[in-house]
Design a protein around this motif. Sequence first.
Motif, mmCIF file in Angstrom:
data_model
loop_
_atom_site.group_PDB
_atom_site.id
_atom_site.type_symbol
_atom_site.label_atom_id
_atom_site.label_comp_id
_atom_site.label_asym_id
_atom_site.label_seq_id
_atom_site.Cartn_x
_atom_site.Cartn_y
_atom_site.Cartn_z
ATOM 1 N N MET A 235 0.827 -1.208 0.000
ATOM 2 C CA MET A 235 0.000 0.000 0.000
ATOM 3 C C MET A 235 0.859 1.256 0.000
ATOM 4 O O MET A 235 0.516 2.266 -0.604
ATOM 5 N N HIS A 236 2.004 1.211 0.689
ATOM 6 C CA HIS A 236 2.897 2.371 0.717
ATOM 7 C C HIS A 236 3.486 2.631 -0.665
ATOM 8 O O HIS A 236 3.646 3.784 -1.083
ATOM 9 N N ILE A 237 3.813 1.565 -1.406
ATOM 10 C CA ILE A 237 4.402 1.734 -2.738
ATOM 11 C C ILE A 237 3.358 2.201 -3.743
ATOM 12 O O ILE A 237 3.596 3.115 -4.542
ATOM 13 N N THR A 238 2.167 1.594 -3.715
ATOM 14 C CA THR A 238 1.141 1.949 -4.689
ATOM 15 C C THR A 238 0.368 3.200 -4.306
ATOM 16 O O THR A 238 -0.316 3.784 -5.152
ATOM 17 N N GLY A 239 0.441 3.611 -3.018
ATOM 18 C CA GLY A 239 -0.198 4.860 -2.610
ATOM 19 C C GLY A 239 -1.673 4.750 -2.311
ATOM 20 O O GLY A 239 -2.394 5.736 -2.444
ATOM 21 N N HIS A 240 -2.165 3.571 -1.940
ATOM 22 C CA HIS A 240 -3.565 3.452 -1.567
ATOM 23 C C HIS A 240 -3.669 3.036 -0.110
ATOM 24 O O HIS A 240 -2.716 2.543 0.485
ATOM 25 N N SER A 241 -4.832 3.263 0.478
ATOM 26 C CA SER A 241 -5.042 3.009 1.896
ATOM 27 C C SER A 241 -5.760 1.685 2.119
ATOM 28 O O SER A 241 -6.223 1.042 1.167
ATOM 29 N N GLU A 245 -8.443 -0.516 -0.205
ATOM 30 C CA GLU A 245 -8.270 -1.948 -0.464
ATOM 31 C C GLU A 245 -9.580 -2.697 -0.232
ATOM 32 O O GLU A 245 -9.990 -3.536 -1.042
ATOM 33 N N GLN A 246 -10.242 -2.395 0.889
ATOM 34 C CA GLN A 246 -11.509 -3.054 1.186
ATOM 35 C C GLN A 246 -12.592 -2.648 0.184
ATOM 36 O O GLN A 246 -13.440 -3.468 -0.204
ATOM 37 N N MET A 247 -12.550 -1.397 -0.230
ATOM 38 C CA MET A 247 -13.545 -0.917 -1.182
ATOM 39 C C MET A 247 -13.402 -1.620 -2.526
ATOM 40 O O MET A 247 -14.386 -2.058 -3.138
ATOM 41 N N PHE A 248 -12.168 -1.755 -3.010
ATOM 42 C CA PHE A 248 -11.928 -2.440 -4.278
ATOM 43 C C PHE A 248 -12.368 -3.902 -4.204
ATOM 44 O O PHE A 248 -12.951 -4.436 -5.148
ATOM 45 N N LEU A 301 -18.175 9.671 0.342
ATOM 46 C CA LEU A 301 -17.353 8.569 0.849
ATOM 47 C C LEU A 301 -16.389 8.064 -0.198
ATOM 48 O O LEU A 301 -15.216 7.826 0.064
ATOM 49 N N ALA A 302 -16.875 7.884 -1.435
ATOM 50 C CA ALA A 302 -16.006 7.363 -2.490
ATOM 51 C C ALA A 302 -14.864 8.316 -2.774
ATOM 52 O O ALA A 302 -13.733 7.906 -2.991
ATOM 53 N N SER A 303 -15.162 9.637 -2.783
ATOM 54 C CA SER A 303 -14.106 10.621 -3.047
ATOM 55 C C SER A 303 -13.049 10.580 -1.967
ATOM 56 O O SER A 303 -11.848 10.668 -2.238
ATOM 57 N N ASP A 304 -13.493 10.484 -0.722
ATOM 58 C CA ASP A 304 -12.536 10.424 0.382
ATOM 59 C C ASP A 304 -11.656 9.191 0.297
ATOM 60 O O ASP A 304 -10.458 9.241 0.528
ATOM 61 N N MET A 305 -12.261 8.055 -0.040
ATOM 62 C CA MET A 305 -11.506 6.817 -0.037
ATOM 63 C C MET A 305 -10.579 6.700 -1.230
ATOM 64 O O MET A 305 -9.581 5.994 -1.176
ATOM 65 N N MET A 306 -10.890 7.393 -2.347
ATOM 66 C CA MET A 306 -10.027 7.318 -3.515
ATOM 67 C C MET A 306 -8.822 8.225 -3.417
ATOM 68 O O MET A 306 -7.905 8.154 -4.222
ATOM 69 N N ALA A 307 -8.800 9.144 -2.445
ATOM 70 C CA ALA A 307 -7.659 10.058 -2.325
ATOM 71 C C ALA A 307 -6.433 9.291 -1.882
ATOM 72 O O ALA A 307 -6.509 8.461 -0.998
ATOM 73 N N GLN A 342 -8.366 15.279 0.791
ATOM 74 C CA GLN A 342 -7.280 14.530 0.151
ATOM 75 C C GLN A 342 -6.611 13.549 1.085
ATOM 76 O O GLN A 342 -6.096 12.543 0.643
ATOM 77 N N PHE A 343 -6.534 13.817 2.371
ATOM 78 C CA PHE A 343 -5.811 12.882 3.251
ATOM 79 C C PHE A 343 -6.705 12.351 4.344
ATOM 80 O O PHE A 343 -7.062 11.191 4.340
#
Length: 466
Positions: A235-241, A245-248, A301-307, A342-343
Amino acid sequence: MAIIDLVRWQPQGGPTIYAYRYPETNLSTYTQLLVSESQEALLFSKGQLMGKFGPGKHTLNTENLPILRSIYGLPFGGKNPFTAEIWFVNKVQVFNIDWSITRLPIHDPDYNTQIPLYASGQYGLKIVDSEKFLINFVGTRHMFTQADMTEQSRGEFTSKAKSTIVQFMMQNRVGYKQIAAFLDQMSTYLRDQMAPFWSELGLELTKFYINEIDIDDSAPDGKRIRDAIAQQSTMHITGHSWQQEQMFETANNAIGGLTGAMSGGGNGTGSLLGGIMAINMMNGMMGQGNRQGQGQGGGGLASDMMAPQYNQPTFGPQNGMGSGAQQPAGGQMQGQFGAQQQFGANIQGQPQGVRQVYCSNCGKRYPSTSSFCPNCGNRYNPCPQCGTDNNPHAQRCVSCGNRLAGPAAQGGVGSTCPSCNAPLQPGSVFCGNCGQRVMGSDTCTRCGSPFPPNVKFCPRCGNKRG
């Protein structure tokens, strides 16, 4: 029984043998004893040591063994029979003895939790006191191999090694991420602590190496910890939280259910409902910017999680009433209902435009309106590009890589030389007036974090040590 005239031991390969008892005991004062190089022979009779013989050819007569006259009453000269046990001791130095320790729990300072570790390596031994080795270690066996020695010493060896490794890591605050940099120092420390144990048995610990210390995943808890660390690195390398991950995963499962329902393989209503949820979720992720530009509500929610998780708040117009100012995250437009998150999400009841930032010192979250971290007191030094909190000595932002102007621009103590008080140019490592170094070699030139001893790369941002 026949009297043995020649006694010798010639190992034929196979496992390493440290001690060997000659099977015959009927000897005479004419018996010849042949001792090879790196061997030593010891004679025992009636529980007493009669003599030691080094490499060479020896005659077991009363001249070499005066004790025969006192034990057996043998006269000087002539062929006189007697009984004795002959032990051959192998004094070759061995360097390839493997050792390993499992279930080594340690409270790790990097992750602030208990992690089960395992350690493995090799060591070398040499017999220096044959008499002490035979009496205290071998006993009544007729042969003593390397496997016998490791098995007999396993309990005390494991106990001492575990306590010594944990003691070293606690005293030096060595975490899981820095273990590889301390293997050589830890090997020397462990050898010094283990040497007295072998010395009491007549052995010298010549070498001791720790080849590897890693997470012990032989148990379920260790496997879960290893998987969690691997997931965190990904997650640190790809930049997602983790939330993303759970959303995807939820979206993929729902789309799979919709596909099954459309092909007739699903169970009807449930699969169709999951597919509808997936479509709404994807619309929320991909079309949020367009809806905001058209004035259809604030960040959801989606916007927050995609940041991306590595971006902290950006600064600019927060409450635009028209088309809105352009935001750096994906070119989305800010609408009349607020700026994009964004964060971290805004805290409920908090004024619009106040964002959550993460302290560069302790990692705790606090509002961007604070000048200092309420948890550790560290000054908030925002990047002018993305708003990320940076170390006062950082030359580049740890989030976006933007070059920083220096301590003065980040709210520090002022960009002046501590030696001559002359003004410093942004990003200076040496003072242009007196030539003194203004940034230590033990400090990362990118993020300003201190370097641990003997570490070539910054543990925070990966920058190479200067």
